[in-house]
Every structure is written in structure tokens, then in C-alpha cells.
Design an enzyme around this catalytic site. Sequence first.
Site, PDB file in Angstrom:
ATOM      1  N   GLU A 112      -7.598 -14.639  31.423  1.00  0.00           N
ATOM      2  CA  GLU A 112      -8.658 -13.720  31.014  1.00  0.00           C
ATOM      3  C   GLU A 112      -8.060 -12.427  30.466  1.00  0.00           C
ATOM      4  OE1 GLU A 112     -12.476 -14.086  33.673  1.00  0.00           O
ATOM      5  OE2 GLU A 112     -10.692 -13.903  34.964  1.00  0.00           O
TER       6      GLU A 112
ATOM      7  N   LYS B  35     -21.110 -11.594  31.501  1.00  0.00           N
ATOM      8  CA  LYS B  35     -19.836 -12.273  31.264  1.00  0.00           C
ATOM      9  C   LYS B  35     -20.155 -13.753  30.989  1.00  0.00           C
ATOM     10  CE  LYS B  35     -15.214 -12.699  33.279  1.00  0.00           C
ATOM     11  NZ  LYS B  35     -14.363 -12.368  34.433  1.00  0.00           N
TER      12      LYS B  35
END
Length: 119
Positions: free
Chosen positions: A21, A98
Amino acid sequence: MDRVTLRGLSVRGHHGVFAHEREDGQTFVVDLVLGLDTAPAAATDDLALTVHYGVLAEQVAAIVAGEPVDLIETLAQRIADTCLGHEVVEEVEVTVHKPDAPITVPFDDVTVTITRRRP
């Protein structure tokens, strides 16, 4: 209290607890609901008496694109602090989406929503 709302601010950031990420990044989407008194601005037609949402959008985008954090809770708090830094803003609701969170089962979105008020 009046409301000024900004929805769907989409910015690429590198937040998350996993290395991929941080390295690859992903899109985050931010919604803001600002609580303020818009009557003075409306009465005088003066931008200086309200929140300049274009400037605020750029500030929020810089936060999302900036220094990585592990948690979207932390990201939401940083955004809230910036919003409350505008003198006329009395409260803010921040939602951080997200949509590409690393979850192994099908899902539509992950969000964290916080509300902060001026003391």
C-alpha cells in the site's frame, strides 16, 4: 448551523499498514461536511466571510497525497484539523473512503467518518 459540503474529492495516496500500500499507493476519496454560519457572507456577498472550498479542497488533497500514515483514522483527523484551521468553520464531518482496501472478500467500500468541533 449552516452546512457546506464537498463530496468525492479523489486523491492518490500511500496510506496503509502493508508495504504494498505504501509502495503502490491507491485512490482515497474524501467527503467533507463543514458547519459554519454562512449568514454574514450571504448578507455581504463576501467570500472572505465564508470558507473558500476551492482552497480547502487543495489543502485536503495535499494531505492525502502527502506523508503516509498507517490508518485512515489518522488521515481523517489530519483533514479535520485542517478544516478547523479555517476560522469560520465551527465543526466538520470527515469521511475517508478506501475503496481499494486490501480485503479478501467482495466489498463496495471501507470508510471512516469522524466529527470534530471547535472547543
